[in-house]
Scaffold this active site. Structure first.
Site, PDB file in Angstrom:
ATOM      1  N   ASP A  51      -7.727  -5.610   0.837  1.00  0.00           N
ATOM      2  CA  ASP A  51      -6.783  -5.967   1.739  1.00  0.00           C
ATOM      3  C   ASP A  51      -7.117  -5.671   3.268  1.00  0.00           C
ATOM      4  OD1 ASP A  51      -5.244  -6.769  -0.185  1.00  0.00           O
ATOM      5  OD2 ASP A  51      -3.713  -5.484  -0.077  1.00  0.00           O
TER       6      ASP A  51
ATOM      7  N   HIS B 217       1.024  -1.031   0.057  1.00  0.00           N
ATOM      8  CA  HIS B 217       0.006  -0.027   0.021  1.00  0.00           C
ATOM      9  C   HIS B 217       0.706   1.306  -0.053  1.00  0.00           C
ATOM     10  CE1 HIS B 217      -3.330  -2.469   2.142  1.00  0.00           C
ATOM     11  NE2 HIS B 217      -2.858  -3.138   1.109  1.00  0.00           N
TER      12      HIS B 217
ATOM     13  N   GLU C 127      -8.080   0.011  11.017  1.00  0.00           N
ATOM     14  CA  GLU C 127      -8.486  -0.550   9.675  1.00  0.00           C
ATOM     15  C   GLU C 127      -9.751  -0.441   9.284  1.00  0.00           C
ATOM     16  OE1 GLU C 127      -5.979  -2.119   8.180  1.00  0.00           O
ATOM     17  OE2 GLU C 127      -4.546  -3.046   9.277  1.00  0.00           O
TER      18      GLU C 127
ATOM     19  N   TYR D 210       1.188   4.343  -3.221  1.00  0.00           N
ATOM     20  CA  TYR D 210       1.083   5.982  -3.111  1.00  0.00           C
ATOM     21  C   TYR D 210       2.357   6.450  -3.597  1.00  0.00           C
ATOM     22  CZ  TYR D 210      -2.035   4.426   0.665  1.00  0.00           C
ATOM     23  OH  TYR D 210      -2.916   3.913   1.448  1.00  0.00           O
TER      24      TYR D 210
END
Length: 316
Positions: free
Chosen positions: A232, A120, A199, A124
């Site tokens: 995810d 992740h 999360e 970015y």
């Protein structure tokens, strides 16, 4: 609990071990596991493997130039915040949970979970390199935004508390953690609850904005990457939710802690919701975007938090 990388004297049946604070795993065996749901999470995460370079974001560079100034602010600010959140998650689960983990399937899940967070983070950078003429400027400005830094402090403090206790306990007992102090277990519980909120709640304002752009055919490459990330994160959320339930069955201390910390846990959720609302206000301070505004985002984040709280047994 021993802390050797491989303790050959440990012949304890791993099927009788608790998730945390028992002898550290020795043989990495998966022929039979105590928690099959952890294996399923790991298998799913490995099956989801993706690389950001697989996503074409060439059109996003053109789209970004055509966005209004306040839309560019919304897009860039969300990227900055996601970078910081995953900077924490790309190292913290392994640092905090692995040293006190006692099951091979849990050890593997923590490693797989943390690795996926690094993807992740790399995604970015992939987006920024392709959209901005000066990518370094975007990264350099992250720590100058108070709303982002405040969020980082709230996320990190529960991890840091647990890591500190892990290190103190190991040092004081020359690598052994027997018996485990009650407050150490409590720190683990609150760290897991904090991660559950991270999360399951904290990413969703940013996610909603990315998908709103895609609804009007803008920044669609970015939205595709965010879709992979959200997929995810749903697994990681499930992992924390299941662990919070399993710990209470593993050890009656955790069942007691769950009751004792209910008010504090509710407070963590409420604080996160208020922080997300403040973030929405920061994003839309100069104007809203097609299909999304501050009021809608506030309602959305309350709805998400309500669902997450119910799942972990808290009153919303």
């Amino acid at each position: 609990m021993s802390y050797s990388v491989f303790d050959s004297s440990n012949k304890k049946d791993h099927m009788t071990s608790r998730a945390f604070f028992d002898d550290a795993p020795t043989v990495a065996r998966y022929d039979k596991v105590k928690y099959q749901w952890l294996e399923k999470l790991t298998d799913k995460q490995l099956g989801f493997f993706w690389r950001p370079e697989e996503v074409d974001i060439y059109k996003d560079a053109k789209d970004f130039k055509e966005l209004t100034a306040h839309e560019q602010h919304i897009f860039t600010s969300n990227l900055k915040r996601q970078i910081l959140l995953d900077s924490v998650q790309g190292r913290a689960p392994t640092a905090a949970f692995s040293p006190i983990c006692s099951l091979p399937e849990l050890e593997t899940w923590i490693t797989t979970w943390t690795f996926s967070e690094t993807i992740h983070s790399r995604s970015y950078t992939h987006i920024i390199r392709n959209i901005y003429s000066n990518p370094s400027k975007v990264f350099d400005e992250i720590m100058d935004i108070a709303e982002i830094v405040d969020c980082a402090k709230d996320i990190s403090k529960y991890y840091d508390r647990l890591i500190d206790l892990n290190e103190r306990a190991s040092s004081a007992t020359h690598g052994h953690l027997v018996p485990i102090p009650y407050h150490h277990k409590k720190a683990l519980w609150l760290a897991l609850m904090s991660v559950n909120i991270l999360e399951g709640v904290r990413f969703y304002v940013s996610f909603a904005c990315s998908w709103a752009f895609a609804e009007v055919k803008k920044m669609e490459g970015n939205a595709k990457i965010i879709k992979f990330i959200a997929r995810d994160e749903n697994l990681h959320l499930a992992g924390t939710q299941q662990l919070l339930k399993a710990l209470q069955k593993d050890d009656e201390d955790f069942a007691r802690i769950a009751e004792e910390t209910k008010e504090e846990a509710v407070g963590l959720f409420v604080a996160a919701v208020e922080q997300e609302k403040a973030w929405a206000s920061y994003l839309f301070k100069d104007g809203s975007m097609v299909g999304l505004n501050e009021t809608l985002l506030n309602e959305y984040i309350e709805w998400i938090a309500h669902k997450r709280m119910q799942t972990v047994g808290l009153d919303s």
